[in-house]
Motif scaffolding. Structure first.
Motif, PDB file in Angstrom:
ATOM      1  N   THR A   1     -11.722 -20.533 -36.577  1.00  0.00           N
ATOM      2  CA  THR A   1     -10.352 -20.038 -36.761  1.00  0.00           C
ATOM      3  C   THR A   1      -9.539 -21.022 -37.598  1.00  0.00           C
ATOM      4  O   THR A   1      -8.770 -20.617 -38.486  1.00  0.00           O
ATOM      5  CB  THR A   1      -9.683 -19.824 -35.393  1.00  0.00           C
ATOM      6  OG1 THR A   1     -10.418 -18.848 -34.661  1.00  0.00           O
ATOM      7  CG2 THR A   1      -8.253 -19.351 -35.560  1.00  0.00           C
ATOM      8  N   MET A   2      -9.695 -22.296 -37.343  1.00  0.00           N
ATOM      9  CA  MET A   2      -9.002 -23.308 -38.132  1.00  0.00           C
ATOM     10  C   MET A   2      -9.418 -23.218 -39.602  1.00  0.00           C
ATOM     11  O   MET A   2      -8.574 -23.327 -40.511  1.00  0.00           O
ATOM     12  CB  MET A   2      -9.302 -24.696 -37.566  1.00  0.00           C
ATOM     13  CG  MET A   2      -8.760 -24.903 -36.159  1.00  0.00           C
ATOM     14  SD  MET A   2      -9.444 -26.360 -35.311  1.00  0.00           S
ATOM     15  CE  MET A   2      -8.604 -27.689 -36.167  1.00  0.00           C
ATOM     16  N   CYS A   3     -10.708 -23.003 -39.852  1.00  0.00           N
ATOM     17  CA  CYS A   3     -11.199 -22.884 -41.224  1.00  0.00           C
ATOM     18  C   CYS A   3     -10.692 -21.611 -41.889  1.00  0.00           C
ATOM     19  O   CYS A   3     -10.351 -21.610 -43.083  1.00  0.00           O
ATOM     20  CB  CYS A   3     -12.729 -22.911 -41.238  1.00  0.00           C
ATOM     21  SG  CYS A   3     -13.431 -24.510 -40.778  1.00  0.00           S
ATOM     22  N   GLU A   4     -10.656 -20.522 -41.139  1.00  0.00           N
ATOM     23  CA  GLU A   4     -10.140 -19.273 -41.689  1.00  0.00           C
ATOM     24  C   GLU A   4      -8.676 -19.429 -42.101  1.00  0.00           C
ATOM     25  O   GLU A   4      -8.263 -18.945 -43.165  1.00  0.00           O
ATOM     26  CB  GLU A   4     -10.276 -18.153 -40.647  1.00  0.00           C
ATOM     27  CG  GLU A   4     -11.713 -17.724 -40.396  1.00  0.00           C
ATOM     28  CD  GLU A   4     -11.908 -16.984 -39.096  1.00  0.00           C
ATOM     29  OE1 GLU A   4     -13.069 -16.674 -38.752  1.00  0.00           O
ATOM     30  OE2 GLU A   4     -10.893 -16.708 -38.408  1.00  0.00           O
ATOM     31  N   GLN A   5      -7.915 -20.109 -41.271  1.00  0.00           N
ATOM     32  CA  GLN A   5      -6.500 -20.294 -41.571  1.00  0.00           C
ATOM     33  C   GLN A   5      -6.278 -21.282 -42.708  1.00  0.00           C
ATOM     34  O   GLN A   5      -5.301 -21.177 -43.445  1.00  0.00           O
ATOM     35  CB  GLN A   5      -5.771 -20.756 -40.309  1.00  0.00           C
ATOM     36  CG  GLN A   5      -5.743 -19.700 -39.219  1.00  0.00           C
ATOM     37  CD  GLN A   5      -5.152 -20.201 -37.919  1.00  0.00           C
ATOM     38  OE1 GLN A   5      -5.159 -21.398 -37.647  1.00  0.00           O
ATOM     39  NE2 GLN A   5      -4.642 -19.286 -37.111  1.00  0.00           N
TER      40      GLN A   5
END
Length: 630
Positions: free
Chosen positions: A67-71
């Motif tokens: 999720t951190m990478c997607e954001q």
């Protein structure tokens, strides 16, 4: 090393096995219906699951990091899958593009970044961590999940934990907010994305070409510049103190310090080559029946399926591509690997001597075969193939033999002389615990293709086994040999009891190497020598009942842990056909894998307690059948 006493117990649905284990690889599904509802995606089960088997359930820490990478890097409606190397990320992208059924090209992108520890971080883990990201439309998630599941090549939960730690330490308002930061003076010594002084390209830029791909594929779209970070708030349930997590993980023994990961890997490779490690590191290497095998022929993998995937890639790269043979009914992902990579395979699902007759007829037509893959014994039918006869055919018709000996295991059977490549899931009885994944691939130094395979492996293989995982695997495997002998004894006693009830109870059949294709198993069974007992029949068996009603009652009444995986030091059961083949039950039944099959991995509990507990479960099964017919 501390001695652990194992008792029969069953955890609550959705809890890790054992409870509160941060990196557990099994989850409790204690009732038959829990397993059915999991396969059907019922919220009462799915929402309650704290964890799951890592190739099927993406660990919550990995989910958080994704999720951190997607954001940070993604576009709207994109998802991310995380890998430890550029080569693996590129292979995932190629797989997704090749498997997509959409008429237009799938928009798959790859990028990477390096997380740097702070200069004040004096821990033994204070090394940069490189994370590789595959970004794709959210609708393509099932394709990415297939790659994750089949290959086992994704990041481990411990690697993700380290990445989240470094990223979060450097996220306190100090991360760049421009699309393409170029000011190297922005580095301020904090941990995380900006870390030490590096150019913006080295931190965020595109990864250069990695050279020749593992398989042909259409071009993959390159990554766009990253967007501003948006960090999700930390979840409360993950807020375990370091001391508490270390206590839970290390309750059975003392780990090597993380700085010794290289030595831990060496110890593992030597142990797999046929030795037990000593604290003095004075290790003598024995050949296990093949003179000359050493640690140099042993390759560590992140999972057992990774070893099988690598074995297939090795065969494709070292020899002229052709269809492979899948011999015997295998663990589900083995067949998927052979079907989805390369030219495909022929499936001889029964794995009996009569199947070899059919195979020989095919070979006599002149068709070239790349490699034959089999298990010794097979999972879940516990059939052992006739390896001497298969070896003779392989030599005559020039194909490789790859054997997965996870179920038989190094202590009980000696199959290396009949193979070109030997693969194992170290996750299972070699580890004995449910806190780490691992696999191994061994080349037979006396095999006729050894030189070619060794040379190809030199360019194909990359060690992506996360150092901390190797540390835990080394610790767990120190007691591998004595554990196997105790598990052998317990399993044989249980199987003798259950088999004696055939014809007078609801038990229909017991699959176990002692009774199933025994003559083939005995050929490879290790004889007693040097004060050690002969190899046993292993700790895995399957029991089939006269009806699903009996199976459900038996399974629900078992007083042991119930969840995925096998080879654990405690007894672990599952309704195997339900969790492995729920969407293809008729197909599985056609190969003799009945829906009523219950697979049991026997542990180290007191033998009498095991016999008593399983007898009670048998009574419940018989009572359910009687009630149904009345």
């Amino acid at each position: 090393m501390a001695t652990t006493t194992y008792t029969l117990t069953s955890s609550d649905m959705g809890m890790s096995i054992p409870p509160n284990l941060p990196h557990a690889i099994s989850v409790s599904l204690p009732k038959w219906q829990d397993n059915v509802d999991y396969e059907e995606g019922r919220p009462r089960v799915v929402d309650a699951m704290q964890t799951g088997y890592p190739r099927f359930f993406v660990h919550r820490t990995i989910q958080k990091l994704a999720t951190m990478c997607e954001q940070r890097f993604g576009r709207p409606d994109e998802r991310a899958m995380l890998f430890p190397s550029a080569k693996i990320a590129s292979e995932c992208a190629r797989f997704m593009a090749s498997q997509s059924a959409a008429p237009e090209a799938l928009a798959v992108r790859t990028t990477h970044f390096v997380l740097y520890p702070s200069e004040q971080d004096a821990s033994s883990a204070a090394e940069p961590t490189e994370l590789h990201i595959v970004l794709f439309p959210s609708a393509a998630w099932p394709l990415a999940k297939q790659f994750w599941q089949h290959t086992g090549l994704g990041v481990s939960s411990r690697m993700a934990e380290r990445c989240v730690q470094l990223w979060s330490e450097g996220a306190g308002g100090s991360s760049p907010t421009t699309d393409a930061p170029h000011d190297s003076n922005a580095a301020n010594g904090n941990a995380g994305l900006i870390g030490k002084r590096r150019s913006a390209r080295s931190r965020y830029g595109r990864k250069p070409s990695i050279g020749t791909p593992l398989s042909p594929v259409s071009p993959i779209e390159s990554v766009s510049p990253p967007r501003a970070p948006a960090f999700p708030p930390p979840t409360q349930e993950e807020d375990l103190s370091t001391d508490h997590a270390a206590y839970i993980e290390e309750r059975y023994g003392r780990n090597l310090p993380l700085s010794q990961a290289v030595l831990a890997k060496q110890a593992l490779r030597r142990r797999i080559a046929g030795t037990l490690a000593h604290e003095s590191e004075e290790m003598e290497v024995h050949g296990r029946g093949v003179e000359g095998v050493t640690e140099e022929d042993v390759y560590l993998m992140s999972t057992g399926m990774t070893a099988i995937w690598y074995a297939h890639q090795l065969a494709l790269a070292a020899r002229e591509p052709a269809k492979s043979i899948c011999f015997g009914f295998p663990y589900t992902d083995t067949l998927k690997i052979l079907e989805k990579w390369g030219p495909g395979c022929h499936f001889y699902g029964h794995g009996l001597d009569s199947s070899i007759d059919e195979l020989e007829e095919r070979l006599q037509t002149g068709e070239k075969i790349l490699a034959l893959f089999c298990e010794f014994p097979s999972n879940p039918l516990l059939r052992s193939p006739n390896l001497p006869r298969l070896r003779k055919l392989a030599d005559q018709y020039d194909f490789l033999i790859v054997v997965d000996e996870t179920i038989g295991n190094f202590v009980n059977v000696e199959v290396l002389p009949y193979t070109d490549v030997l693969v194992s899931s170290l996750t299972k009885v070699f580890s004995g615990e449910t806190n780490v994944m691992g696999g191994s691939l061994v080349l037979n130094p006396k095999g006729r293709h050894h030189a070619a395979l060794k040379a190809t492996m030199a360019s194909l293989y990359e060690d992506t086994y996360w150092p901390e995982d190797a540390i835990f695997m080394e610790r767990n495997s120190r007691t591998f040999v004595p554990r196997v002998y105790q598990i052998n004894e317990n399993a044989e006693a249980l199987c003798d009891m259950l088999r004696a009830k055939i014809g007078s109870s609801s038990v229909k059949e017991v699959y176990y190497p002692k009774y199933t294709t025994r003559e083939n198993y005995d050929v490879c069974r290790i004889p007693a020598q040097n004060g050690r007992p002969e190899g046993g029949f292993g700790g895995l068996f399957s029991v089939v009942f006269t009806s699903v009603t009996a199976s459900k009652a038996f399974f629900d009444a078992l007083p042991c842990e119930k969840g995925p995986s096998l080879g654990t030091s405690f007894t672990l059961a599952c309704p195997y056909t339900v969790i492995a083949h729920y969407l293809e039950l008729d197909w599985a039944a056609g190969w003799g894998v009945d829906v009523s099959l219950v697979r049991v991995s026997v542990g180290m509990e007191d033998k009498e307690s095991l016999l008593h507990g399983f007898a009670q479960a048998m009574e419940a099964a018989d009572k359910a059948v009687a009630n149904e017919s009345s």
